[in-house]
Write a protein that holds these residues in place. Structure first.
Motif, PDB file in Angstrom:
ATOM      1  N   UNK A   1       0.876  -1.355   0.221  1.00 26.01           N
ATOM      2  CA  UNK A   1      -0.043   0.042   0.038  1.00 26.01           C
ATOM      3  C   UNK A   1       0.873   1.294   0.110  1.00 26.01           C
ATOM      4  N   UNK A   2       2.211   1.019   0.650  1.00 28.25           N
ATOM      5  CA  UNK A   2       2.721   2.333   0.857  1.00 28.25           C
ATOM      6  C   UNK A   2       3.538   2.594  -0.589  1.00 28.25           C
ATOM      7  N   UNK A   3       3.464   1.615  -1.509  1.00 24.51           N
ATOM      8  CA  UNK A   3       3.854   1.818  -2.905  1.00 24.51           C
ATOM      9  C   UNK A   3       5.233   1.294  -3.068  1.00 24.51           C
ATOM     10  N   UNK A   4       5.668   0.292  -2.322  1.00 23.86           N
ATOM     11  CA  UNK A   4       7.009  -0.340  -2.567  1.00 23.86           C
ATOM     12  C   UNK A   4       6.736  -1.749  -3.301  1.00 23.86           C
ATOM     13  N   UNK A   5       7.672  -2.058  -3.724  1.00 21.90           N
ATOM     14  CA  UNK A   5       7.964  -3.625  -4.702  1.00 21.90           C
ATOM     15  C   UNK A   5       8.011  -4.791  -3.981  1.00 21.90           C
ATOM     16  N   UNK A   6       6.869  -5.353  -3.689  1.00 20.14           N
ATOM     17  CA  UNK A   6       7.197  -6.621  -2.335  1.00 20.14           C
ATOM     18  C   UNK A   6       7.647  -7.945  -3.506  1.00 20.14           C
ATOM     19  N   UNK A   7       7.729  -7.835  -4.784  1.00 14.08           N
ATOM     20  CA  UNK A   7       8.237  -8.891  -5.367  1.00 14.08           C
ATOM     21  C   UNK A   7       9.741  -8.873  -5.490  1.00 14.08           C
ATOM     22  N   UNK A   8      10.343  -7.656  -5.666  1.00 17.47           N
ATOM     23  CA  UNK A   8      11.768  -7.507  -5.429  1.00 17.47           C
ATOM     24  C   UNK A   8      12.027  -7.903  -3.822  1.00 17.47           C
ATOM     25  N   UNK A   9      11.573  -7.739  -3.136  1.00 16.08           N
ATOM     26  CA  UNK A   9      11.771  -7.943  -1.484  1.00 16.08           C
ATOM     27  C   UNK A   9      11.824  -9.382  -1.249  1.00 16.08           C
ATOM     28  N   UNK A  10      10.683 -10.245  -2.035  1.00 15.43           N
ATOM     29  CA  UNK A  10      10.738 -11.655  -1.776  1.00 15.43           C
ATOM     30  C   UNK A  10      11.897 -12.151  -2.506  1.00 15.43           C
TER      31      UNK A  10
END
Ligand code: PA5
Length: 435
Positions: free
Chosen positions: A218-227
């Motif tokens: 929701x805050x706009x960050x790339x959760x795929x990259x984090x994973x």
């Protein structure tokens, strides 16, 4: 993969590389417990494979809900305490501008509730919520924790008054147990979208579940990259079988070697203010995992150079009970020049051709040199930059190191019985039925 290095070059004060190397068999045995699930706490090892096992359908739904909340909100209220908010806050604060408040038209600004019972805090929050469109992500694994329950009741009442009950339901997402707990029951009754915290993942290991992923998205960050970063680090942690190939085993071995040599406190140190919530998350991770049976390093933190002007004296010359773990970031995202001033009244023209990062690095080097000469063992964890990928690496690295380190310490790293003590007293004092 971009490397994450653990350097123990400065730790020779209290322990030597050879002493640390002697702990390799212990570290490998601890890793085997994590992988085989044959030691206390084995019901809570779901986080070990989490980056590989995250469901694509769940992720797609989560991203759709995140986009919907983003579209309708200038503010996101994340309600949770401990492991139910610290991971999301760590990532969001590491990535967002310190002055993100000004950018809330582009991205929802994230505020937090349920982590405190401070009355004025809620009064101030309600005043803010009067003037902004907002949505709520409410997180509680047990669904019964008092602090987030009180916060949710307050915020829900405000939201329903502001938008009406039915529209308010479209602004709330719950993250909780699949089957039980008050929050689960409220979400079912009110028809809120709900995400599940897996039974076998404890709160402080849950940042790669919807607990962290939804607020971060929701805050706009790339959760795929984090994973991706977490997956890459998982491979390193599972495959590397000596201390040089496996930073998590090395870190776990170093901190256990130092603990056995009499060190009592570990300070996580960073020279970047946007990593302060990394320290808060890390403190919970290690403190709740290891602080039992009257054992464990006390996790503490320093933000330098800020805290060198408050805690620096003690670290340099106070009781010799601490080690320091520096999280060092090689490259900043941006540069700010130090302007020339012909008059040089402040005497800092000698800094003009240096970047602030060079100045900060010299401050960090100078600090390490000073503390080592003062008898403080220093470990350095080095990453190239701070972004979603490296944060995913760091999250998995610290979680894995914590599991290994806890088993090396011969505690169950995955329970937290001591957290209940204050609750019983609080409930008795509040007159809760049954207490
Ligand atoms: O790590 C933990 O298990 C705790 O810090 C919990 O996250 C914290 O107590 C909040 O619990 P819950 O998510 O059940 O509200």
């Amino acid at each position: 993969m971009e490397q994450l290095n653990v350097k123990i070059g400065h730790s020779a004060v209290k322990t030597t590389e050879a002493t640390v190397n002697q702990l390799l068999p212990d570290a490998l045995a601890a890793r085997t417990h994590l992988l085989n699930g044959d030691a206390p706490g084995s019901d809570f090892l779901g986080w070990v494979n989490l980056p590989e096992e995250v469901s694509p359908d769940m992720l797609a739904g989560l991203k759709a809900d995140a986009a919907r909340l983003r579209g309708q909100s200038r503010l996101l209220v994340v309600i949770g305490i401990g492991g139910s908010y610290l991971g999301a806050r760590m990532v969001i604060e590491a990535l967002q501008s310190e002055f993100a408040w000004n950018e809330r038209d582009a991205k929802p600004y994230v505020v937090y509730a349920g982590h405190t019972l401070g009355e004025d805090y809620y009064n101030q929050l309600l005043t803010l919520l009067e003037h902004e469109d907002y949505s709520v992500v409410v997180i509680s694994k047990s669904g019964t924790t008092t602090e987030p329950a009180v916060a949710f009741r307050i915020v829900k009442a405000h939201l329903e008054k502001k938008y009406g009950k039915s529209a308010a339901a479209g602004r709330i997402v719950a993250i909780t147990d699949a089957r039980k707990g008050a929050l689960h029951d409220i979400a079912v009754k009110e028809g809120y979208p709900m995400y599940v915290i897996p039974d076998n993942v404890g709160g402080r290991f849950s940042v790669l579940t919807p607990v962290g992923l939804l607020p971060i998205a929701v805050a706009g960050y790339d959760i795929d990259r984090m994973l991706d970063g977490a997956r890459a680090m998982r491979r390193v942690c599972l495959e590397g079988s000596n201390l040089e190939d496996n930073p998590a085993l090395k870190y776990a071995a170093v901190r256990n070697a130092l603990y056995r040599s009499g060190i009592k406190v570990e300070m996580l140190v960073s020279a970047l203010p946007n990593l302060r919530y990394m320290a808060e998350w890390w403190k919970q991770l290690f403190g709740e995992s290891e602080g039992k049976d009257h054992k464990g390093l006390l996790p503490h933190s320093l933000s330098i150079t800020t805290d060198l002007h408050s805690m620096g004296q003690y670290v340099q010359e106070g009781e010799r009970l601490m080690m320091e773990t520096f999280v060092r970031v090689k490259q900043p995202a941006t540069h700010v020049p130090v302007p020339t001033d012909e008059e040089n009244l402040d005497g800092i023209n000698y800094l003009v051709n240096k970047t602030l990062t060079e100045i900060n690095d010299c401050a960090t080097e100078g600090t390490i040199e000073a503390h080592v000469s003062g008898g403080v063992p220093v470990v350095e964890i080095e990453v190239e930059r701070i972004d979603e990928y490296t944060l995913g690496q760091l999250i998995y690295f610290f979680e894995f190191a914590c599991g290994v380190s806890g088993y090396m310490l011969k505690v169950n790293p995955f329970d937290q019985p001591g957290v209940e003590a204050y609750k019983k007293n609080m409930f008795r004092l509040l007159g809760k039925p049954g207490f």
